[in-house]
Design an enzyme around this catalytic site. Structure first.
Site, mmCIF file in Angstrom:
data_model
loop_
_atom_site.group_PDB
_atom_site.id
_atom_site.type_symbol
_atom_site.label_atom_id
_atom_site.label_comp_id
_atom_site.label_asym_id
_atom_site.label_seq_id
_atom_site.Cartn_x
_atom_site.Cartn_y
_atom_site.Cartn_z
ATOM 1 C CD GLU A 199 1.978 13.943 2.318
ATOM 2 O OE1 GLU A 199 1.350 13.125 3.020
ATOM 3 O OE2 GLU A 199 1.441 14.634 1.438
ATOM 4 C CE1 TYR A 254 6.231 3.568 1.125
ATOM 5 C CE2 TYR A 254 7.427 5.434 2.013
ATOM 6 C CZ TYR A 254 6.461 4.459 2.147
ATOM 7 O OH TYR A 254 5.717 4.388 3.301
HETATM 8 C C1 COA Z 1 9.071 1.090 6.486
HETATM 9 C C2 COA Z 1 8.490 -0.306 6.787
HETATM 10 C C3 COA Z 1 6.983 -0.276 6.544
HETATM 11 C C4 COA Z 1 9.170 -1.321 5.814
HETATM 12 O O1 COA Z 1 8.532 -2.586 5.987
HETATM 13 P P1 COA Z 1 9.272 -3.957 5.594
HETATM 14 O O2 COA Z 1 8.240 -5.024 5.525
HETATM 15 O O3 COA Z 1 10.414 -4.158 6.492
HETATM 16 O O4 COA Z 1 9.823 -3.608 4.135
HETATM 17 P P2 COA Z 1 10.325 -4.673 3.043
HETATM 18 O O5 COA Z 1 10.860 -5.897 3.720
HETATM 19 O O6 COA Z 1 9.249 -4.860 2.025
HETATM 20 O O7 COA Z 1 11.544 -3.858 2.415
HETATM 21 C C5 COA Z 1 11.839 -3.892 1.033
HETATM 22 C C6 COA Z 1 13.131 -3.145 0.776
HETATM 23 O O8 COA Z 1 13.028 -1.781 1.221
HETATM 24 C C7 COA Z 1 14.288 -1.371 1.802
HETATM 25 N N1 COA Z 1 14.144 -1.197 3.244
HETATM 26 C C8 COA Z 1 13.047 -1.431 4.007
HETATM 27 N N2 COA Z 1 13.307 -1.106 5.301
HETATM 28 C C9 COA Z 1 14.576 -0.665 5.348
HETATM 29 C C10 COA Z 1 15.416 -0.187 6.401
HETATM 30 N N3 COA Z 1 14.987 -0.094 7.670
HETATM 31 N N4 COA Z 1 16.669 0.195 6.085
HETATM 32 C C11 COA Z 1 17.143 0.114 4.818
HETATM 33 N N5 COA Z 1 16.391 -0.342 3.760
HETATM 34 C C12 COA Z 1 15.132 -0.721 4.038
HETATM 35 C C13 COA Z 1 15.255 -2.504 1.540
HETATM 36 O O9 COA Z 1 15.836 -2.277 0.267
HETATM 37 C C14 COA Z 1 14.324 -3.703 1.514
HETATM 38 O O10 COA Z 1 14.844 -4.778 0.782
HETATM 39 P P3 COA Z 1 15.921 -5.771 1.498
HETATM 40 O O11 COA Z 1 15.383 -6.128 2.852
HETATM 41 O O12 COA Z 1 15.968 -6.937 0.541
HETATM 42 O O13 COA Z 1 17.206 -4.996 1.567
HETATM 43 C C15 COA Z 1 8.822 -0.753 8.248
HETATM 44 O O14 COA Z 1 10.182 -0.545 8.507
HETATM 45 C C16 COA Z 1 8.014 0.002 9.298
HETATM 46 O O15 COA Z 1 6.919 -0.423 9.686
HETATM 47 N N6 COA Z 1 8.574 1.146 9.784
HETATM 48 C C17 COA Z 1 7.864 1.978 10.781
HETATM 49 C C18 COA Z 1 6.695 2.698 10.162
HETATM 50 C C19 COA Z 1 7.119 3.549 8.979
HETATM 51 O O16 COA Z 1 8.134 4.249 8.997
HETATM 52 N N7 COA Z 1 6.292 3.511 7.909
HETATM 53 C C20 COA Z 1 6.489 4.336 6.724
HETATM 54 C C21 COA Z 1 5.909 5.676 6.963
HETATM 55 S S1 COA Z 1 5.971 6.708 5.530
#
Ligand code: COA
Length: 156
Positions: free
Chosen positions: A108, A120
């Protein structure tokens, strides 16, 4: 950017987990929630560590249910985001669980969390419905996402 290593999360990581958790979510998990996931045989908790310093930079918690793996928590340190760390953690999860069963993957996510939804979707999850008012802090809806089981990689 330094190299990142993945391995099982351990109790001694919980201080750093708490630090990341608090800056990542409006309603962070408590330390005891993580400790209980670490102790469950049906859960898998992976940490991503900076290879140079050993610092925890992200983590993933999933639980095994009858028909699916449920992604319970994934977070990355704010200064290490957009470096592929969450993708690495999720891809390792698919490797570790592929072919063993017919279990797919579900999660979710807040409908406003467009960055996570994009992450995702890139990894093969598809929207499957909405749980209305799922998040108790602001009554936000949750998008339910689903990914079909990952087959064992063909013999190399
Ligand atoms: C969501 C989260 C886990 C992503 O982690 P991350 O290591 O930055 O993700 P990745 O680098 O593997 O991202 C892969 C791709 O996903 C997309 N993406 C990830 N974060 C994004 C953002 N903030 N905005 C837009 N696209 C995003 C992009 O397409 C990215 O590829 P790119 O950087 O080459 O454009 C991180 O932002 C986080 O910890 N957020 C707070 C907690 C959270 O919301 N967790 C999910 C709960 S369901």
């Amino acid at each position: 950017m330094t190299t990142v290593e993945l391995r099982k999360l351990e109790l001694r990581d919980l201080n750093e987990v708490e630090e990341i958790e608090r800056v990542s979510y409006p309603t962070p998990w408590s330390r005891s929630m993580f400790a209980s996931e670490l102790a469950k045989p049906s859960s898998l908790c992976l940490g991503a560590y900076d290879a140079a310093t050993g610092r925890l930079v992200g983590y993933l918690v999933i639980s095994r249910y009858v028909d699916a793996w449920h992604v319970m928590n994934v977070a990355v340190r704010p200064d290490r985001r957009r470096q592929g760390i969450a993708s690495m953690l999720l891809n390792r999860l698919f490797d570790l669980t592929s072919g063993r069963s017919r279990r797919g993957y579900t999660l979710e996510v807040r409908v406003s969390n467009t960055g996570a939804i994009k992450l995702y979707e890139q990894l093969g999850f598809k929207p499957r419905g909405v749980r209305r008012g799922y998040y108790t802090d602001n009554r936000e809806d949750a998008l339910i996402m689903w990914k079909d089981p990952v087959q064992e990689p063909a013999a190399r």
